[in-house]
Design an enzyme around this catalytic site. Sequence first.
Site, short mmCIF file in Angstrom:
data_model
loop_
_atom_site.label_atom_id
_atom_site.label_comp_id
_atom_site.label_asym_id
_atom_site.label_seq_id
_atom_site.Cartn_x
_atom_site.Cartn_y
_atom_site.Cartn_z
N GLU A 1 -12.94 6.24 -4.03
CA GLU A 1 -12.08 5.45 -4.89
C GLU A 1 -12.89 4.53 -5.79
OE1 GLU A 1 -8.08 4.48 -2.49
OE2 GLU A 1 -9.88 4.16 -1.30
N HIS B 1 -2.05 5.20 -2.88
CA HIS B 1 -3.34 5.90 -2.70
C HIS B 1 -3.62 6.82 -3.89
CE1 HIS B 1 -2.54 5.43 1.88
NE2 HIS B 1 -3.33 4.45 1.47
N LEU C 1 -5.75 10.30 5.03
CA LEU C 1 -5.52 9.79 6.37
C LEU C 1 -6.52 8.69 6.70
CD1 LEU C 1 -4.99 13.19 8.24
CD2 LEU C 1 -3.23 11.67 7.32
N ASN D 1 -12.75 -3.47 -3.76
CA ASN D 1 -11.54 -2.97 -3.11
C ASN D 1 -11.21 -3.96 -2.01
OD1 ASN D 1 -9.55 -1.62 -1.67
ND2 ASN D 1 -10.56 0.37 -1.80
N ARG E 1 -9.26 -2.43 -7.34
CA ARG E 1 -8.16 -1.60 -6.87
C ARG E 1 -6.96 -2.51 -6.62
NH1 ARG E 1 -6.80 0.21 -0.81
NH2 ARG E 1 -4.99 1.53 -1.25
N ARG F 1 1.84 1.18 10.98
CA ARG F 1 3.10 1.33 10.28
C ARG F 1 3.85 2.56 10.78
NH1 ARG F 1 0.62 0.88 4.36
NH2 ARG F 1 -1.34 0.82 5.50
#
Length: 394
Positions: free
Chosen positions: A381, A179, A206, A7, A90, A238
């Site tokens: 993930e 996500h 989050l 990742n 990913r 962001r």
Amino acid sequence: MNILVINSGSSSIKFQLIEMPSENVICKGIVEQIGAENARLSYKSAHSEVKKTDGFATHKEGLQSVVDVLLDREKGVIQQVSDIHIVGHRVVHGGNSFSSTTEINADVKAKIAQYASLAPLHNPHNLQGILLAEHLFPDATQVAVFDTAFHQTIPLVAQKYAIPNTLFSEHEIQVYGFHGTSHKYVSEKAMEYLHLDTSKIISIHLGNGCSMTAIVNGKSIDHSLGFTPSTGLIMGSRSGDIDHSIIFYMVNTLGYSLADVENLLNKESGMLGLTGFSDLRDIQAGVEKGNTDCILAMEMNAYRIKKYIGSYIAAMNGLDAIVFTAGIGENSSLLRKMVCTNLETFGIIIDPSKNVESSQELRAIHADASQVKILVIPTNEELEIAKQAYQLLQ
């Protein structure tokens, strides 16, 4: 079958080596702060642990350090690079080109590069990780798992923007969602834990990047991030949702260039812009010290999440469970409390004592009287990527 999952982020490389189909994690770790003086590698296996602060200047150096520790005679877990059979990657943005896990070839790499302008903080590093892995693991099959794939089920009513149709049909300007690997993993875990065959779930991811998904019977039907991973919730750096006319005002009246505005909204806004801190641990410490900027930023963060909870309950006509996940969602009892306070009208009641319990396991934090279940589910993930890569090649 050994699957190395990579990742590759903007300044980090997370990795896990997983034996499939047993799902046994042979080792895992992370290279953090790449390019900074305090760059470091953390690695852990069943029989050893390694921490290195070599000041990795580039992703190439970071990934090479991962290979070195995997092959280390004393603390490594493989004898040779050919012991890695699959490398799963990913990839954040796959547009409409990829609705499922895909074996990587030249065309796939070209598409990932094409979508780099839509995910400039992610896709370039995802692609670099692929190119480096092809060089370091020449015998392994390279597989891409796209964050956008899970959200291909979002219906047109939620997918389209209210702009001329030609921008949708000819230029594919639409909601893509991100996500997805995380939202898929935790929503399936929630359904399994709650023994639900049919379900209405809100998944709240989050971290430095933040997003929410409305999930009906395991399918994404709405999502807070859009054409790029920059809208919706307040994130680390962001802005999330913003009136687009502010951009024109900054350019036409304040004299900003478009490049300046893009940099400001992606790298200088969010919690960083509100407080001067990008790490929520620092912000929460500020709250405890009475820092008014930190207090207001936390309140704004929770308020934005609450607005999405309300809208998704309306979109799904009900709610069975809320899931908090990712680094902040799993670890910030303060933000979870702020989000779930004063939502009793929706049947959402948090248990304060359960909420502050520290655990790395799936846990329920709702009160007995809560009609809606509130879960904290650590995302994985890397395991989800390994599962999808394994299934692809069977």
